[in-house]
Motif scaffolding. Structure first.
Motif, PDB file in Angstrom:
ATOM      1  N   PRO A 339      43.161 -37.208  -4.769  1.00 37.86           N
ATOM      2  CA  PRO A 339      42.861 -37.704  -5.923  1.00 37.86           C
ATOM      3  C   PRO A 339      41.159 -38.258  -6.013  1.00 37.86           C
ATOM      4  O   PRO A 339      40.670 -38.338  -4.883  1.00 37.86           O
ATOM      5  CB  PRO A 339      43.578 -39.144  -5.874  1.00 37.86           C
ATOM      6  N   ASP A 340      40.639 -38.233  -6.967  1.00 37.37           N
ATOM      7  CA  ASP A 340      39.257 -38.563  -6.907  1.00 37.37           C
ATOM      8  C   ASP A 340      39.182 -40.030  -6.548  1.00 37.37           C
ATOM      9  O   ASP A 340      39.856 -40.958  -6.507  1.00 37.37           O
ATOM     10  CB  ASP A 340      38.678 -38.846  -8.476  1.00 37.37           C
ATOM     11  N   ASN A 341      37.707 -40.308  -5.938  1.00 37.82           N
ATOM     12  CA  ASN A 341      37.398 -41.629  -5.368  1.00 37.82           C
ATOM     13  C   ASN A 341      38.216 -42.093  -4.345  1.00 37.82           C
ATOM     14  O   ASN A 341      38.482 -43.302  -4.085  1.00 37.82           O
ATOM     15  CB  ASN A 341      37.389 -42.675  -6.396  1.00 37.82           C
ATOM     16  N   THR A 342      38.560 -41.128  -3.337  1.00 39.19           N
ATOM     17  CA  THR A 342      39.314 -41.377  -2.221  1.00 39.19           C
ATOM     18  C   THR A 342      38.788 -41.059  -0.929  1.00 39.19           C
ATOM     19  O   THR A 342      37.874 -40.027  -0.914  1.00 39.19           O
ATOM     20  CB  THR A 342      40.901 -40.734  -2.328  1.00 39.19           C
ATOM     21  N   ILE A 343      39.172 -41.496   0.073  1.00 37.61           N
ATOM     22  CA  ILE A 343      38.509 -41.185   1.503  1.00 37.61           C
ATOM     23  C   ILE A 343      38.647 -39.733   1.966  1.00 37.61           C
ATOM     24  O   ILE A 343      37.910 -39.288   2.288  1.00 37.61           O
ATOM     25  CB  ILE A 343      38.886 -42.062   2.396  1.00 37.61           C
ATOM     26  N   ALA A 344      40.057 -39.316   1.546  1.00 41.97           N
ATOM     27  CA  ALA A 344      40.459 -38.075   1.930  1.00 41.97           C
ATOM     28  C   ALA A 344      39.410 -36.956   1.109  1.00 41.97           C
ATOM     29  O   ALA A 344      39.087 -35.870   1.749  1.00 41.97           O
ATOM     30  CB  ALA A 344      41.747 -37.711   1.435  1.00 41.97           C
ATOM     31  N   LYS A 345      39.116 -37.302   0.010  1.00 44.26           N
ATOM     32  CA  LYS A 345      38.422 -36.251  -1.012  1.00 44.26           C
ATOM     33  C   LYS A 345      37.058 -36.318  -0.486  1.00 44.26           C
ATOM     34  O   LYS A 345      36.334 -35.005  -0.244  1.00 44.26           O
ATOM     35  CB  LYS A 345      38.665 -36.735  -2.325  1.00 44.26           C
ATOM     36  N   ASP A 346      36.583 -37.275  -0.158  1.00 45.54           N
ATOM     37  CA  ASP A 346      35.136 -37.643   0.343  1.00 45.54           C
ATOM     38  C   ASP A 346      34.960 -36.988   1.519  1.00 45.54           C
ATOM     39  O   ASP A 346      34.071 -36.391   1.862  1.00 45.54           O
ATOM     40  CB  ASP A 346      34.494 -38.822   0.255  1.00 45.54           C
ATOM     41  N   ARG A 347      35.990 -37.181   2.654  1.00 51.73           N
ATOM     42  CA  ARG A 347      35.914 -36.784   3.932  1.00 51.73           C
ATOM     43  C   ARG A 347      35.867 -35.040   3.826  1.00 51.73           C
ATOM     44  O   ARG A 347      34.997 -34.368   4.553  1.00 51.73           O
ATOM     45  CB  ARG A 347      37.013 -37.186   4.836  1.00 51.73           C
ATOM     46  N   ALA A 348      36.762 -34.488   3.189  1.00 52.15           N
ATOM     47  CA  ALA A 348      36.802 -33.038   2.898  1.00 52.15           C
ATOM     48  C   ALA A 348      35.337 -32.504   2.443  1.00 52.15           C
ATOM     49  O   ALA A 348      34.967 -31.201   2.871  1.00 52.15           O
ATOM     50  CB  ALA A 348      38.074 -32.716   1.931  1.00 52.15           C
ATOM     51  N   LYS A 349      34.810 -33.272   1.355  1.00 53.74           N
ATOM     52  CA  LYS A 349      33.526 -32.629   0.924  1.00 53.74           C
ATOM     53  C   LYS A 349      32.484 -32.775   1.908  1.00 53.74           C
ATOM     54  O   LYS A 349      31.860 -31.843   1.903  1.00 53.74           O
ATOM     55  CB  LYS A 349      33.156 -33.554  -0.153  1.00 53.74           C
ATOM     56  N   ILE A 350      32.317 -34.003   2.706  1.00 55.73           N
ATOM     57  CA  ILE A 350      31.232 -33.873   3.746  1.00 55.73           C
ATOM     58  C   ILE A 350      31.499 -32.906   4.812  1.00 55.73           C
ATOM     59  O   ILE A 350      30.530 -32.077   5.080  1.00 55.73           O
ATOM     60  CB  ILE A 350      31.473 -35.354   4.417  1.00 55.73           C
ATOM     61  N   GLN A 351      32.812 -32.503   5.142  1.00 57.72           N
ATOM     62  CA  GLN A 351      32.856 -31.508   6.208  1.00 57.72           C
ATOM     63  C   GLN A 351      32.588 -30.330   5.689  1.00 57.72           C
ATOM     64  O   GLN A 351      32.245 -29.152   6.648  1.00 57.72           O
ATOM     65  CB  GLN A 351      34.392 -31.597   6.806  1.00 57.72           C
ATOM     66  N   LEU A 352      33.105 -29.948   4.429  1.00 54.97           N
ATOM     67  CA  LEU A 352      32.645 -28.504   3.851  1.00 54.97           C
ATOM     68  C   LEU A 352      31.068 -28.446   3.891  1.00 54.97           C
ATOM     69  O   LEU A 352      30.445 -27.486   4.106  1.00 54.97           O
ATOM     70  CB  LEU A 352      33.113 -28.545   2.368  1.00 54.97           C
ATOM     71  N   GLU A 353      30.259 -29.449   3.528  1.00 51.89           N
ATOM     72  CA  GLU A 353      28.797 -29.274   3.534  1.00 51.89           C
ATOM     73  C   GLU A 353      28.437 -29.004   4.822  1.00 51.89           C
ATOM     74  O   GLU A 353      27.506 -28.354   4.962  1.00 51.89           O
ATOM     75  CB  GLU A 353      28.341 -30.702   3.042  1.00 51.89           C
ATOM     76  N   ARG A 354      28.803 -29.635   5.829  1.00 55.84           N
ATOM     77  CA  ARG A 354      28.417 -29.349   7.354  1.00 55.84           C
ATOM     78  C   ARG A 354      28.814 -27.968   7.695  1.00 55.84           C
ATOM     79  O   ARG A 354      28.266 -27.363   8.449  1.00 55.84           O
ATOM     80  CB  ARG A 354      29.376 -30.437   8.232  1.00 55.84           C
ATOM     81  N   LEU A 355      29.830 -27.307   7.041  1.00 53.71           N
ATOM     82  CA  LEU A 355      30.221 -25.880   7.439  1.00 53.71           C
ATOM     83  C   LEU A 355      29.253 -24.789   6.302  1.00 53.71           C
ATOM     84  O   LEU A 355      29.407 -23.657   6.654  1.00 53.71           O
ATOM     85  CB  LEU A 355      31.647 -25.818   6.935  1.00 53.71           C
ATOM     86  N   GLY A 356      28.250 -25.418   5.621  1.00 55.40           N
ATOM     87  CA  GLY A 356      27.508 -24.665   4.815  1.00 55.40           C
ATOM     88  C   GLY A 356      28.021 -24.377   3.518  1.00 55.40           C
ATOM     89  O   GLY A 356      27.648 -23.399   2.872  1.00 55.40           O
ATOM     90  N   PHE A 357      28.978 -25.318   3.021  1.00 56.34           N
ATOM     91  CA  PHE A 357      29.826 -24.777   1.795  1.00 56.34           C
ATOM     92  C   PHE A 357      29.414 -26.037   0.679  1.00 56.34           C
ATOM     93  O   PHE A 357      29.288 -27.191   1.249  1.00 56.34           O
ATOM     94  CB  PHE A 357      31.003 -24.492   1.916  1.00 56.34           C
ATOM     95  N   SER A 358      29.088 -25.739  -0.628  1.00 56.69           N
ATOM     96  CA  SER A 358      29.062 -26.770  -1.492  1.00 56.69           C
ATOM     97  C   SER A 358      30.647 -26.756  -2.160  1.00 56.69           C
ATOM     98  O   SER A 358      31.178 -25.684  -2.852  1.00 56.69           O
ATOM     99  CB  SER A 358      28.114 -26.615  -2.527  1.00 56.69           C
TER     100      SER A 358
END
Length: 449
Positions: A339-358
């Motif tokens: 769901p939007d505005n959840t820790i799980a969604k934000d965590r997944a986004k940050i980890q994706l960016e660390r791997l070089g993805f948007s």
């Protein structure tokens, strides 16, 4: 020619005779190296530092008593054997503006090409990392000052082989008279202006029916030197004598320096070899571009060890990339279902960016990286297959030549029982030391005579 970096076009000066230009490249180099403008623009792209050296030029004089076809063949053979077969691309221009001074400008790339057609390193990788995790490189072997003498010697030998093949008596020795051990005086270089003046004087003397006399200072000096050398030659001929022992040792030295295949053929061992053994020796010979002995085969084996380490690094990189792509798929799935505005969604986004993805363009980015991964994987598999096939040949050649070296050592050292206590590398050194001692003895005997 258009320079992409500086966005300028260059027009080279006109010559009285159109230069003969061509490019020679390794068989594994990409096709675009044969386009001069593309080649040198790519050279500038691969060199990132503003102080980088972009090319190396070699200038060679060409015998003017060869016709044009023979001159080109000579230059091609020399450039191919000394530079191209060792990974470099050569941009060659033969100038014939003056009949008495044909010469070739050889422009070489500073980097060789890898087996997979990519640019190689200027300096070979040692296979080790420093304390900061950075690669440790050896010195660039192409910068060794001894290369100049080596290239001169190889060119001299190739010219003389060409004359021998054409049944011409003339022979070249690029060493000075002093280094040749001759007591003759060397003439001075005329230069193009003095040479032109002397040529005109010769034409004038021939037209007027008089004896030619040098007109320049250099020409007069050379005439005096040639006269002195002629008188000295008479004296030297009176001192020249044959020595049976030296002739025998010279012959023995030549036989020992023969290519290993010819040595094996002469001894009868070549016929006894299996097709596999013959193929392995010829592979090492063709790869190293020189006569084969155990030392050369061991160097080839070392090259394959470095190649194997390089393949191992590429395999690790591919595994890491595959892991990143797979991990990104899981994270994107987690991001999509959270769901939007959840820790799980934000965590997944940050980890994706660390791997070089948007997250906004993930599907396109994942597709592009997967395609690149598959392309790199296919290239890696092809290279590894080639490596495995040829590594077996190199190991077989080393095994065969170890036996040959042991037999040579037994002959040279009268089957000394201590030989079996030495490692094979030390036995090879003993054989090389014997060759060196023969050379030194010949040199001293020639000095005495």
């Amino acid at each position: 020619m258009y320079d992409e970096r500086n966005q300028r076009s260059f027009q080279f000066k006109k010559h009285e005779v159109q230069p003969e230009s061509f490019i020679l490249a390794p068989s594994h180099a990409p096709e675009w190296v044969n386009e001069r403008e593309k080649l040198w623009n790519e050279v500038e792209k691969v060199e990132k530092r503003w102080t980088s050296q972009l090319s190396r030029e070699v200038l060679i004089a060409i015998p003017n008593d060869l016709n044009r076809e023979q001159q080109r063949e000579l230059v091609e053979l020399y450039v191919q054997s000394q530079f191209v077969d060792k990974g470099m691309v050569a941009d060659v221009n033969i100038h014939r503006d003056k009949d008495h001074n044909p010469h070739a400008h050889i422009m070489l790339t500073m980097r060789p090409f890898n087996e997979d057609g990519t640019w190689g390193e200027k300096r070979p990788f040692t296979g080790e990392l420093n304390e900061n995790g950075k690669k440790i490189y050896k010195d660039n072997p192409w910068d060794n000052k001894e290369n100049v003498q080596l290239w001169r010697n190889e060119y001299q030998e190739l010219i003389n082989k060409t004359y021998e093949r054409l049944n011409l008596e003339r022979r070249f020795d690029l060493r000075s008279y002093e280094r040749q051990g001759k007591e003759q005086l060397g003439t001075v270089h005329l230069g193009h202006m003095a040479a032109g003046m002397e040529k005109e004087a010769q034409k004038k003397a021939l037209k007027e029916g008089v004896e030619y006399q040098p007109v320049t200072t250099q020409g007069k000096l050379n005439a005096d030197i040639q006269k002195a050398n002629k008188e000295l030659s008479v004296y030297q001929q009176e001192l020249a004598k044959s020595n049976t022992k030296i002739i025998e040792l010279e012959q023995k030295k030549k036989e020992m320096e023969m290519d290993i295949r010819r040595s094996l053929e002469k001894s009868g061992l070549w016929k006894a070899m299996s097709p596999k053994e013959k193929t392995s020796i010829m592979y090492v010979r063709n790869r190293m571009k020189q006569d084969v002995n155990l030392s050369v085969a061991l160097k080839c084996q070392t090259q394959f060890e470095n190649w194997e380490r390089s393949l191992s690094n590429k395999a690790n990189d591919l595994r890491n990339e595959m892991s990143v792509i797979n991990q990104s798929k899981k994270l994107y799935q987690e991001y999509s279902v959270s769901p939007d505005n959840t820790i799980a969604k934000d965590r997944a986004k940050i980890q994706l960016e660390r791997l070089g993805f948007s997250v906004s363009n993930y599907l396109n980015e994942e597709k592009a990286r997967t395609e690149n991964f598959n392309k790199d994987l296919a290239s890696f598999k092809a290279e590894k297959e080639k490596f495995i096939e040829n590594k077996a040949k190199v190991n077989e050649a080393v095994k065969v030549l170890e036996g040959v070296t042991i037999n040579q050592a037994k002959i040279l050292y009268n089957d000394n029982p201590k030989l079996k206590d030495f490692p094979i590398v030390e036995v090879d050194k003993l054989v090389q030391e014997f060759r060196a001692s023969v050379t030194l003895f010949l040199y001293k005997m020639q000095k005495i005579i």
